[in-house]
Design a protein around this motif. Structure first.
Motif, PDB file in Angstrom:
ATOM      1  N   LYS A 113      65.665  33.058  82.901  1.00 52.58           N
ATOM      2  CA  LYS A 113      66.292  33.746  81.766  1.00 52.58           C
ATOM      3  C   LYS A 113      67.262  32.788  81.077  1.00 52.58           C
ATOM      4  CE  LYS A 113      64.200  37.584  82.564  1.00 52.58           C
ATOM      5  NZ  LYS A 113      62.821  37.250  82.218  1.00 52.58           N
ATOM      6  N   GLY A 114      67.380  32.930  79.781  1.00 52.58           N
ATOM      7  CA  GLY A 114      68.306  32.079  79.022  1.00 52.58           C
ATOM      8  C   GLY A 114      67.641  30.786  78.586  1.00 52.58           C
ATOM      9  N   GLU A 115      68.466  29.851  78.149  1.00 47.45           N
ATOM     10  CA  GLU A 115      67.962  28.568  77.639  1.00 47.45           C
ATOM     11  C   GLU A 115      67.172  27.816  78.709  1.00 47.45           C
ATOM     12  OE1 GLU A 115      68.413  26.896  74.524  1.00 47.45           O
ATOM     13  OE2 GLU A 115      68.834  28.989  74.004  1.00 47.45           O
ATOM     14  N   ILE A 116      66.099  27.180  78.288  1.00 44.25           N
ATOM     15  CA  ILE A 116      65.377  26.287  79.205  1.00 44.25           C
ATOM     16  C   ILE A 116      66.010  24.904  79.056  1.00 44.25           C
ATOM     17  CG2 ILE A 116      63.159  25.128  79.621  1.00 44.25           C
ATOM     18  CD1 ILE A 116      61.774  27.748  78.807  1.00 44.25           C
ATOM     19  N   PRO A 117      66.382  24.248  80.163  1.00 45.39           N
ATOM     20  CA  PRO A 117      67.013  22.932  80.031  1.00 45.39           C
ATOM     21  C   PRO A 117      66.198  21.985  79.140  1.00 45.39           C
ATOM     22  CG  PRO A 117      67.095  23.663  82.308  1.00 45.39           C
ATOM     23  CD  PRO A 117      66.266  24.667  81.559  1.00 45.39           C
ATOM     24  N   LYS A 118      66.895  21.326  78.257  1.00 45.51           N
ATOM     25  CA  LYS A 118      66.286  20.465  77.244  1.00 45.51           C
ATOM     26  C   LYS A 118      65.357  19.401  77.843  1.00 45.51           C
ATOM     27  CE  LYS A 118      67.203  19.075  72.745  1.00 45.51           C
ATOM     28  NZ  LYS A 118      66.671  19.782  71.724  1.00 45.51           N
ATOM     29  N   GLU A 119      65.713  18.913  79.038  1.00 45.60           N
ATOM     30  CA  GLU A 119      64.920  17.822  79.639  1.00 45.60           C
ATOM     31  C   GLU A 119      63.440  18.216  79.847  1.00 45.60           C
ATOM     32  OE1 GLU A 119      65.422  17.113  83.998  1.00 45.60           O
ATOM     33  OE2 GLU A 119      67.000  18.628  83.888  1.00 45.60           O
ATOM     34  N   PHE A 120      63.151  19.544  79.836  1.00 47.27           N
ATOM     35  CA  PHE A 120      61.765  19.972  80.072  1.00 47.27           C
ATOM     36  C   PHE A 120      61.017  20.336  78.786  1.00 47.27           C
ATOM     37  CE2 PHE A 120      64.129  21.376  83.967  1.00 47.27           C
ATOM     38  CZ  PHE A 120      63.657  20.359  84.778  1.00 47.27           C
ATOM     39  N   HIS A 121      61.720  20.381  77.663  1.00 46.49           N
ATOM     40  CA  HIS A 121      61.096  20.879  76.428  1.00 46.49           C
ATOM     41  C   HIS A 121      59.830  20.114  76.051  1.00 46.49           C
ATOM     42  CE1 HIS A 121      64.666  23.362  74.683  1.00 46.49           C
ATOM     43  NE2 HIS A 121      64.509  23.535  75.977  1.00 46.49           N
ATOM     44  N   LEU A 171      58.581  23.428  68.040  1.00 41.21           N
ATOM     45  CA  LEU A 171      59.314  22.171  67.849  1.00 41.21           C
ATOM     46  C   LEU A 171      58.482  21.001  68.380  1.00 41.21           C
ATOM     47  CD1 LEU A 171      62.977  23.222  68.697  1.00 41.21           C
ATOM     48  CD2 LEU A 171      62.031  22.712  66.449  1.00 41.21           C
ATOM     49  N   ASN A 172      57.776  21.237  69.467  1.00 38.49           N
ATOM     50  CA  ASN A 172      56.910  20.193  70.008  1.00 38.49           C
ATOM     51  C   ASN A 172      55.775  19.868  69.045  1.00 38.49           C
ATOM     52  OD1 ASN A 172      58.275  19.687  72.395  1.00 38.49           O
ATOM     53  ND2 ASN A 172      57.211  21.286  73.504  1.00 38.49           N
ATOM     54  N   LYS A 173      55.237  20.905  68.417  1.00 33.72           N
ATOM     55  CA  LYS A 173      54.146  20.711  67.428  1.00 33.72           C
ATOM     56  C   LYS A 173      54.645  19.823  66.285  1.00 33.72           C
ATOM     57  CE  LYS A 173      52.222  23.738  63.908  1.00 33.72           C
ATOM     58  NZ  LYS A 173      51.348  22.906  63.155  1.00 33.72           N
ATOM     59  N   ARG A 174      55.875  20.071  65.873  1.00 30.62           N
ATOM     60  CA  ARG A 174      56.439  19.305  64.760  1.00 30.62           C
ATOM     61  C   ARG A 174      56.911  17.916  65.213  1.00 30.62           C
ATOM     62  NH1 ARG A 174      61.027  22.417  62.409  1.00 30.62           N
ATOM     63  NH2 ARG A 174      61.187  20.539  61.186  1.00 30.62           N
ATOM     64  N   GLY A 175      56.813  17.659  66.507  1.00 29.14           N
ATOM     65  CA  GLY A 175      57.211  16.346  67.017  1.00 29.14           C
ATOM     66  C   GLY A 175      58.719  16.170  67.087  1.00 29.14           C
ATOM     67  N   ILE A 230      42.940  23.870  74.989  1.00 30.56           N
ATOM     68  CA  ILE A 230      44.064  24.444  74.226  1.00 30.56           C
ATOM     69  C   ILE A 230      45.278  23.500  74.279  1.00 30.56           C
ATOM     70  CG2 ILE A 230      45.566  26.491  73.975  1.00 30.56           C
ATOM     71  CD1 ILE A 230      42.513  26.946  73.457  1.00 30.56           C
ATOM     72  N   LEU A 231      45.459  22.863  75.425  1.00 30.60           N
ATOM     73  CA  LEU A 231      46.600  21.934  75.555  1.00 30.60           C
ATOM     74  C   LEU A 231      46.508  20.790  74.552  1.00 30.60           C
ATOM     75  CD1 LEU A 231      47.079  21.598  79.437  1.00 30.60           C
ATOM     76  CD2 LEU A 231      48.311  23.064  77.851  1.00 30.60           C
ATOM     77  N   LYS A 232      45.281  20.474  74.143  1.00 30.41           N
ATOM     78  CA  LYS A 232      45.088  19.360  73.194  1.00 30.41           C
ATOM     79  C   LYS A 232      45.360  19.784  71.756  1.00 30.41           C
ATOM     80  CE  LYS A 232      41.215  17.508  75.801  1.00 30.41           C
ATOM     81  NZ  LYS A 232      39.756  17.646  75.756  1.00 30.41           N
ATOM     82  N   GLN A 233      45.556  21.092  71.516  1.00 26.08           N
ATOM     83  CA  GLN A 233      45.706  21.575  70.137  1.00 26.08           C
ATOM     84  C   GLN A 233      47.099  22.170  69.920  1.00 26.08           C
ATOM     85  OE1 GLN A 233      42.199  23.946  68.789  1.00 26.08           O
ATOM     86  NE2 GLN A 233      41.443  23.562  70.848  1.00 26.08           N
ATOM     87  N   PRO A 234      48.048  21.399  69.392  1.00 25.15           N
ATOM     88  CA  PRO A 234      49.432  21.881  69.259  1.00 25.15           C
ATOM     89  C   PRO A 234      49.593  23.082  68.326  1.00 25.15           C
ATOM     90  CG  PRO A 234      49.218  19.551  68.599  1.00 25.15           C
ATOM     91  CD  PRO A 234      47.848  20.047  68.915  1.00 25.15           C
TER      92      PRO A 234
END
Ligand code: SF4
Length: 318
Positions: free
Chosen positions: A225-233, A312-316, A89-93
């Motif tokens: 809870k709340g926003e996830i820090p961008k550095e991990f997206h 967003l990750n799927k869209r690169g 599943i990890l291989k399929q965005p």
């Protein structure tokens, strides 16, 4: 009281209820207490205030349940070989990855009910047997207890591993006042392996046995809870609920056993859900489709947040 016969009987009842292993621990958790204190002092618990808000109750079982002198620790396997491997599943965005333990029925109620049934059977057998049951539901050091009870050792990724079944299992505890014979502590079998440390997408295992929850995808997508820090997206990829990477690479999971019950089989195709379809769910649909699932516990806002990062990750996108 013939405790050997009683232990045999407890094992038999536990097996009938779907548990795979039983062990007995005393209540000296001083080693684990020092580790926990150090972990909290470093701030590795992030927003999980519950890790220290109960004071010493977590590491002193007799403070949580008066008169406790032993803990019956139980293992309940939750994986199935028939389920599509997480790594696929990890291989399929276009798909969304959900942690293996959360694909089926919520374990809390189910395991709790089984623990209660088992405890009641023991109570009928032994006069004066008092108990309280727990499964990830109170300030309980369940991993340290499991290790002391011989269920498995705490691996470098901080999960409990069993030589015969890997690490895909839930833990349950019965606190009791009866002097049951103590099991032998599980021995350590990680050796020089560092696969989990190397594989962690966000480098959350900062040292062996030291997981900085603030970097851990499981924590970020479930507890935070709340926003996830961008550095991990970017590293989150398509992981929308939890993360199994450290367990997936662990050589001991070659030995993971099929669950003895069907309750944890994937519901709603949660083993390979379509990301776009999940994004189309409004709150009402989310609540309906996650009824009886542990996923429901994070709430719709966190669910949407996780899906949007995966999209967003799927869209690169950066
Ligand atoms: S991957 Fe290796 S180091 Fe990590 S828990 Fe498994 S055996 Fe231990």
């Amino acid at each position: 009281m013939n405790y050997t016969a009683l232990i045999n009987q407890i094992n038999k009842w536990a097996t009938e209820l779907g548990f795979s292993q039983v062990g007995i621990s005393d209540i000296d958790l001083s080693e684990a207490e020092a580790h926990l204190k150090n972990w909290i002092e470093k701030g590795f618990h992030g927003q999980m205030e519950f890790m220290h808000k109960h004071g010493s109750m977590r590491t002193h079982p007799e403070q949580l349940v008066e008169d406790t002198i032993r803990i019956i620790s139980l293992r309940f396997d939750y994986s199935y070989k028939s389920v599509i491997p997480y790594q696929e599943i990890l291989k399929q965005p276009n798909k969304a990855a959900i942690s293996r333990y959360a694909m089926g029925r919520d374990y809390h109620k189910l395991i709790r009910k089984k623990l209660k049934t088992l405890a009641e059977k023991i109570k009928q057998e032994i006069k004066g047997f008092n108990y309280r049951v727990f499964t990830d539901s109170a300030p309980v050091m369940e991993k340290a207890i499991a290790e002391k009870a011989g269920i498995g050792w705490i691996g470098k990724h901080s999960n409990v591993i069993n030589t015969k079944s890997g690490s895909y299992f839930f833990l349950g505890e019965i606190y009791t006042n009866i002097p049951l014979p103590i099991s032998k502590k599980a021995s350590f079998h990680c050796g020089t392996c560092t696969k989990c440390i190397d594989a962690c997408p966000t480098k959350a295992i900062v040292a062996p046995f030291q997981v900085d929850a603030r970097r851990c995808i499981s924590y970020l997508t479930i507890e935070h809870k709340g926003e996830i820090p961008k550095e991990f997206h970017k590293a989150i990829g398509n992981r929308i609920y939890g993360c199994d990477d450290c367990q997936m690479v662990c050589p001991w999971n070659k030995f993971s056993c099929d669950s003895k019950v069907t309750d944890f089989l994937p519901r709603n195709q949660f083993d390979e859900p379509d990301l776009k379809e999940l994004l189309s769910w409004d709150e009402k649909t989310f609540l309906k489709r996650t009824e009886g699932s542990p996923i429901r516990r994070i709430g719709y806002d966190s669910w949407r947040r996780n899906l949007e990062i995966a999209y967003l990750n799927k869209r690169g996108c950066k």
